[in-house]
Scaffold this motif. Structure first.
Motif, PDB file in Angstrom:
ATOM      1  N   ASN A 118       0.825  -1.215   0.000  1.00 52.21           N
ATOM      2  CA  ASN A 118       0.000   0.000   0.000  1.00 52.21           C
ATOM      3  C   ASN A 118       0.855   1.260   0.000  1.00 52.21           C
ATOM      4  OD1 ASN A 118      -2.439  -1.291  -0.039  1.00 52.21           O
ATOM      5  ND2 ASN A 118      -2.864  -1.050   2.158  1.00 52.21           N
ATOM      6  N   ALA A 119       1.926   1.249   0.805  1.00 52.95           N
ATOM      7  CA  ALA A 119       2.809   2.418   0.881  1.00 52.95           C
ATOM      8  C   ALA A 119       3.459   2.664  -0.474  1.00 52.95           C
ATOM      9  CB  ALA A 119       3.871   2.188   1.958  1.00 52.95           C
ATOM     10  N   ALA A 148       1.012   4.187  -2.781  1.00 52.38           N
ATOM     11  CA  ALA A 148       0.789   5.597  -2.441  1.00 52.38           C
ATOM     12  C   ALA A 148       1.919   6.461  -2.991  1.00 52.38           C
ATOM     13  CB  ALA A 148       0.679   5.756  -0.930  1.00 52.38           C
ATOM     14  N   LYS A 205       1.480   6.771  -6.716  1.00 50.79           N
ATOM     15  CA  LYS A 205       0.418   7.734  -7.061  1.00 50.79           C
ATOM     16  C   LYS A 205       0.924   9.167  -6.953  1.00 50.79           C
ATOM     17  CE  LYS A 205      -3.442   4.824  -5.702  1.00 50.79           C
ATOM     18  NZ  LYS A 205      -4.196   4.439  -4.519  1.00 50.79           N
ATOM     19  N   VAL A 230      -6.610  -8.771   0.987  1.00 50.34           N
ATOM     20  CA  VAL A 230      -7.032  -8.256   2.282  1.00 50.34           C
ATOM     21  C   VAL A 230      -6.490  -6.880   2.591  1.00 50.34           C
ATOM     22  CG1 VAL A 230      -7.480 -10.452   3.358  1.00 50.34           C
ATOM     23  CG2 VAL A 230      -5.161  -9.563   3.329  1.00 50.34           C
ATOM     24  N   GLY A 231      -5.317  -6.555   2.051  1.00 47.99           N
ATOM     25  CA  GLY A 231      -4.786  -5.208   2.181  1.00 47.99           C
ATOM     26  C   GLY A 231      -4.635  -4.722   3.603  1.00 47.99           C
ATOM     27  N   PHE A 232      -5.075  -3.508   3.793  1.00 47.94           N
ATOM     28  CA  PHE A 232      -4.857  -2.806   5.052  1.00 47.94           C
ATOM     29  C   PHE A 232      -5.313  -3.595   6.278  1.00 47.94           C
ATOM     30  CE2 PHE A 232      -6.772  -0.061   8.301  1.00 47.94           C
ATOM     31  CZ  PHE A 232      -5.624   0.560   8.770  1.00 47.94           C
ATOM     32  N   HIS A 262      -2.444  -8.729  -5.575  1.00 47.61           N
ATOM     33  CA  HIS A 262      -3.131  -8.848  -4.280  1.00 47.61           C
ATOM     34  C   HIS A 262      -3.602 -10.278  -4.044  1.00 47.61           C
ATOM     35  CE1 HIS A 262      -3.104  -4.536  -3.589  1.00 47.61           C
ATOM     36  NE2 HIS A 262      -3.435  -4.408  -4.849  1.00 47.61           N
ATOM     37  N   ASN A 275     -11.667   4.862   2.794  1.00 48.90           N
ATOM     38  CA  ASN A 275     -10.752   3.765   2.455  1.00 48.90           C
ATOM     39  C   ASN A 275     -10.579   2.750   3.574  1.00 48.90           C
ATOM     40  OD1 ASN A 275     -10.263   4.911  -0.010  1.00 48.90           O
ATOM     41  ND2 ASN A 275      -8.427   5.989   0.654  1.00 48.90           N
ATOM     42  N   LEU A 276     -10.609   3.238   4.808  1.00 47.60           N
ATOM     43  CA  LEU A 276     -10.311   2.319   5.901  1.00 47.60           C
ATOM     44  C   LEU A 276     -11.569   1.900   6.667  1.00 47.60           C
ATOM     45  CD1 LEU A 276      -7.020   3.966   7.258  1.00 47.60           C
ATOM     46  CD2 LEU A 276      -7.347   2.454   5.300  1.00 47.60           C
ATOM     47  N   ASP A 336       5.285   6.213   4.973  1.00 40.70           N
ATOM     48  CA  ASP A 336       5.653   6.532   3.584  1.00 40.70           C
ATOM     49  C   ASP A 336       5.477   8.014   3.363  1.00 40.70           C
ATOM     50  OD1 ASP A 336       2.957   7.234   2.286  1.00 40.70           O
ATOM     51  OD2 ASP A 336       2.489   5.243   3.098  1.00 40.70           O
ATOM     52  N   LYS A 362     -15.008  -2.597  -3.026  1.00 35.61           N
ATOM     53  CA  LYS A 362     -14.973  -3.579  -4.127  1.00 35.61           C
ATOM     54  C   LYS A 362     -16.381  -4.084  -4.431  1.00 35.61           C
ATOM     55  CE  LYS A 362     -10.340  -5.248  -3.196  1.00 35.61           C
ATOM     56  NZ  LYS A 362      -9.895  -5.209  -1.812  1.00 35.61           N
ATOM     57  N   ILE A 367       1.233   9.758  -1.407  1.00 35.16           N
ATOM     58  CA  ILE A 367       0.139  10.692  -1.694  1.00 35.16           C
ATOM     59  C   ILE A 367      -0.661  11.081  -0.455  1.00 35.16           C
ATOM     60  CG2 ILE A 367      -1.547   8.872  -2.283  1.00 35.16           C
ATOM     61  CD1 ILE A 367      -1.278  11.932  -4.453  1.00 35.16           C
ATOM     62  N   GLY A 368      -0.720  10.201   0.548  1.00 34.27           N
ATOM     63  CA  GLY A 368      -1.443  10.505   1.786  1.00 34.27           C
ATOM     64  C   GLY A 368      -2.955  10.501   1.620  1.00 34.27           C
ATOM     65  N   MET A 369      -3.627  10.701   2.754  1.00 38.33           N
ATOM     66  CA  MET A 369      -5.098  10.700   2.732  1.00 38.33           C
ATOM     67  C   MET A 369      -5.621  11.862   3.584  1.00 38.33           C
ATOM     68  SD  MET A 369      -6.049   6.650   3.308  1.00 38.33           S
ATOM     69  CE  MET A 369      -4.659   6.168   4.303  1.00 38.33           C
TER      70      MET A 369
HETATM   71  P1  ADP Z   1      -6.508  -2.038  -1.706  1.00 35.77           P
HETATM   72  O1  ADP Z   1      -5.082  -1.675  -1.513  1.00 35.77           O
HETATM   73  O2  ADP Z   1      -6.689  -3.409  -2.255  1.00 35.77           O
HETATM   74  O3  ADP Z   1      -7.311  -0.985  -2.398  1.00 35.77           O
HETATM   75  P2  ADP Z   1      -6.606  -1.721   1.150  1.00 35.77           P
HETATM   76  O4  ADP Z   1      -7.610  -2.148   2.155  1.00 35.77           O
HETATM   77  O5  ADP Z   1      -5.229  -2.213   1.345  1.00 35.77           O
HETATM   78  O6  ADP Z   1      -7.176  -2.164  -0.250  1.00 35.77           O
HETATM   79  O7  ADP Z   1      -6.560  -0.164   1.121  1.00 35.77           O
HETATM   80  C1  ADP Z   1      -7.708   0.582   0.885  1.00 35.77           C
HETATM   81  C2  ADP Z   1      -7.350   1.939   0.340  1.00 35.77           C
HETATM   82  O8  ADP Z   1      -6.762   2.740   1.355  1.00 35.77           O
HETATM   83  C3  ADP Z   1      -6.330   1.929  -0.765  1.00 35.77           C
HETATM   84  O9  ADP Z   1      -6.921   1.677  -2.017  1.00 35.77           O
HETATM   85  C4  ADP Z   1      -5.772   3.345  -0.667  1.00 35.77           C
HETATM   86  O10 ADP Z   1      -6.623   4.239  -1.350  1.00 35.77           O
HETATM   87  C5  ADP Z   1      -5.837   3.636   0.803  1.00 35.77           C
HETATM   88  N1  ADP Z   1      -4.539   3.424   1.439  1.00 35.77           N
HETATM   89  C6  ADP Z   1      -4.121   2.348   2.123  1.00 35.77           C
HETATM   90  N2  ADP Z   1      -2.855   2.513   2.566  1.00 35.77           N
HETATM   91  C7  ADP Z   1      -2.462   3.733   2.141  1.00 35.77           C
HETATM   92  C8  ADP Z   1      -1.255   4.510   2.257  1.00 35.77           C
HETATM   93  N3  ADP Z   1      -0.184   4.033   2.883  1.00 35.77           N
HETATM   94  N4  ADP Z   1      -1.247   5.731   1.703  1.00 35.77           N
HETATM   95  C9  ADP Z   1      -2.319   6.219   1.039  1.00 35.77           C
HETATM   96  N5  ADP Z   1      -3.465   5.549   0.890  1.00 35.77           N
HETATM   97  C10 ADP Z   1      -3.549   4.321   1.419  1.00 35.77           C
END
Ligand code: ADP
Length: 640
Positions: free
Chosen positions: A41-42, A45, A48, A128-130, A267, A96-97, A83, A102, A86-88
């Protein structure tokens, strides 16, 4: 900042909550992947931001070197992944969290079995990602600040991964995202230099930017009290090779590195079945790394599912899911394409019109087809796995990509009368190799199910003569064969269609017998036609059957049952279908019918034979109750 007014507690979306719960309970055997997911994910980001900075260089501020840092604190039992990507902002974080965007998540969750071992594989494919952070952490904090906004617009997110999370505004001096994992009691072993370095090297060596960790000889960790007291700032070093994997040469890479990179781009948790890595130089210059996954994603048949390759232009990430580089029937392929010919500020619309993209698409299509052909040759077992997962998708090929029809045809696998089970494992080349002398067609039957096909009366004469027939039972089969037309100069012939013509496979004797039968049955055919009336297109004798009294066939230019069903399901009005009723004059029941003087009994028996023929094809009777009544009437006669 960070005032209480800003602080809110929000509930996770139902699906997110379910997934979190499942993940925590089913991925315990592979805990360390949390780091891969968070670094992945980092890295996304950072990619991006690099892309966004092409149009807006000021986003990079005075911090242009994109990197990821992994810190840990042994005493506090934390791991921190930072990281400068791009940040959020607050909305991004909540979206996102807190939710899973999906498509098809709800169906996916329904498909889980409750069997943790199986489900963990499914969850793996889902990506599963984050949330994987919660496999090892009982509290996760996220600090983030979006590139281009002031320091006081940072946001902090916190959750214990149960039902809700907290968000509040905070000051964050650096752009990007920092994720702090408060490890569960039993997982504190992860907050240790040697262990973490091992995991980073294993999972993140291919990440194209440095993953920094405190130098090993510095001490236990960056927070080492004594050294900090002495005023010594921790020194960092890069732990990975920080070079985009596809830019390295094939000889330099081993299988494990390819596999890890696959997991990053796809993924997916499972290893890919195969891959193809190529650098093209000449008129167009690009590198591609294409992977064949080992399992179909849960949403492969969902029309809105994203698909496509990760597109880079001169090493700069441009977009995910660039679908312009492969045809739809190869939508299961994952990977990366890095072009030197596309403009850096390309959009999806421009990609669609770019002739360079078109020629890349046809070259990449060939690459995939070649990879599959090679795999089929060198590793039958793996190819079979591929076929079982993706065969149905590949069957869309001949219709979508007529130019490559012959290549695709060589990749197809079928079940046939040559083998006993339903496994599709016979190629057309196998079939042609077994063709009889004088045989000039590839025979097939398409039915609702393998068993219906396998037991169809139509196969009787083929069995008798030892002629192989392909047994088709996938929904798309009839449609797809109609696009395939021929293979190796041999046409496909539906054995239930038209009058049976075995060409040179029919002996003189067969023909004589047919003529004799026709003569003998002349009056019977007439009576049957009268009895069945409008239900049938025609009544005739047949040489198709050896054991059964009758069967139904389709007139030469009528649509088959499978196609009709597909069209009806799509809302198309279909003209009434009338089958051809074929009888076996040698059969005792048919002989009996011929000598039946009672008109009522004749009608009943004729109807029963007709309905039975329909049942044997897997058809549904219009009026099953009448069929049963007629049959019972005859049965009663038997016992009286
Ligand atoms: P995926 O990566 O499959 O989209 P995640 O659950 O891992 O699913 O993350 C969800 C969303 O959160 C990502 O699509 C992204 O937009 C955002 N995200 C997660 N980690 C970061 C990060 N380190 N920096 C910026 N955005 C992030």
């Amino acid at each position: 900042m960070g005032s209480q007014a800003n602080k809110e507690t929000l509930g996770f979306q139902t699906e997110a909550k379910q997934l979190l719960h499942l993940m925590i309970h089913s991925l315990y055997s592979n805990k360390e992947i949390f780091l891969r997911e968070l670094i992945s994910n980092a890295s996304d980001a950072a990619d991006k931001l690099r892309f966004a900075s092409l149009a807006k260089p000021e986003l990079l501020e005075d911090d242009p070197n994109l990197k990821i840092t992994v810190d840990f604190d042994t005493r506090k039992k934390t791991i921190t992944i930072s990281d400068n990507g791009i940040g959020m902002n607050r909305e991004d974080v909540i979206e996102n969290l807190g939710t899973i965007a999906k498509s098809g998540t709800a169906q996916f969750l329904e498909s889980l079995t409750g069997d943790e071992k199986k489900d963990s594989q499914l969850i793996g494919q889902f990506g599963v990602g984050f949330y994987s952070a919660f496999i090892v952490a009982d509290k996760v904090e996220v600090f983030s600040r979006k590139a281009g906004v002031p320091a006081d617009q940072g946001v902090r997110w916190e959750s214990s991964g149960e039902s809700d999370f907290v968000v509040e505004s905070v000051n964050k001096a650096d752009r990007g995202t920092q994720i702090v994992l408060h490890l569960k009691k039993d997982e504190k072993e992860f907050a240790e230099s040697f262990r973490l370095r091992g995991i980073v090297r294993k999972y993140a060596d291919h990440i194209s930017m440095p993953v920094m960790m405190v130098k090993e000889d510095f001490g236990a960790d960056a927070e080492d009290d004594k050294k900090i007291k002495k005023g010594k700032a921790p020194e960092y070093e890069s732990v990975n090779s920080a070079k985009a994997l596809w830019t390295r040469s094939r000889t330099e890479l081993n299988d494990d590195e390819y596999k890890e990179f696959y997991k990053h781009v796809s993924h997916d948790f499972e290893d890919p079945l195969d891959w193809s890595h190529n650098k093209v130089e000449g008129k167009l210059e690009y590198t591609s790394l294409l992977y064949l996954p080992s399992r179909a994603p849960y949403d492969m048949w969902n029309r809105d599912t994203t698909r496509g390759l990760k597109l880079y232009v001169q090493r700069v990430f441009i977009m995910d899911d660039a679908e312009q580089f492969l045809p739809l029937y190869l939508r299961f392929i994952k990977g990366v394409v890095d072009s030197n010919d596309i403009s850096l500020n390309v959009s999806r619309e421009i990609l669609q019109k770019d002739p360079a993209v078109d020629s890349m698409k046809s070259a990449l299509t060939k690459r995939v087809l070649d990879m599959l052909a090679k795999l089929k040759k060198k590793d039958k077992e793996t190819y079979q796995k591929f076929w079982n997962e993706f065969g149905q998708v590949l069957k869309e090929g001949p219709a979508e990509d007529f130019a490559n029809k012959d290549k695709i045809a060589k990749l197809l696998l079928f079940s046939s009368t040559h083998t006993d089970d339903a496994l599709q494992d016979q190629s057309l080349e196998d079939y042609v190799g077994r063709m009889q002398e004088g045989q000039d067609k590839i025979y097939y039957i398409a039915s609702e199910s393998h068993n219906t096909a396998k037991n169809s009366p139509h196969l009787e004469v083929f069995r008798k003569k030892g002629i192989e027939v392909l047994l088709l039972s996938d929904r798309v089969d009839e449609w797809f064969i109609s696009h395939l037309i021929e293979f190796d100069g041999k046409q496909f012939q539906d054995i239930t269609r038209g009058e049976l013509d075995l060409g040179k496979l029919d002996t003189e004797e067969d023909k004589k017998q047919q003529e004799k039968a026709d003569k003998k049955a002349e009056s019977l055919l007439k009576r049957l036609k009268e009895a069945l009336g409008e239900e049938v297109a025609e009544v005739r004798t047949t040489t198709r059957l050896t054991d059964s009294p009758a069967c139904l066939s389709i007139a030469e230019h009528d649509m088959g049952a499978q196609m009709r069903k597909i069209m009806e399901a799509a809302g198309q009005a279909m003209p009434d279908f009338k089958p051809v009723f074929e009888i076996n004059p040698e059969h005792p029941l048919v002989e009996k019918l011929d000598t039946e003087p009672d008109e009522d009994r004749f009608n009943d028996l004729a109807r029963i034979l007709f309905d039975q023929a329909s049942l044997a094809e897997g058809g549904q009777l219009d009026d099953p109750a009448s069929y049963i009544q007629r049959l019972n009437k005859l049965l009663l006669n038997l016992i009286q």
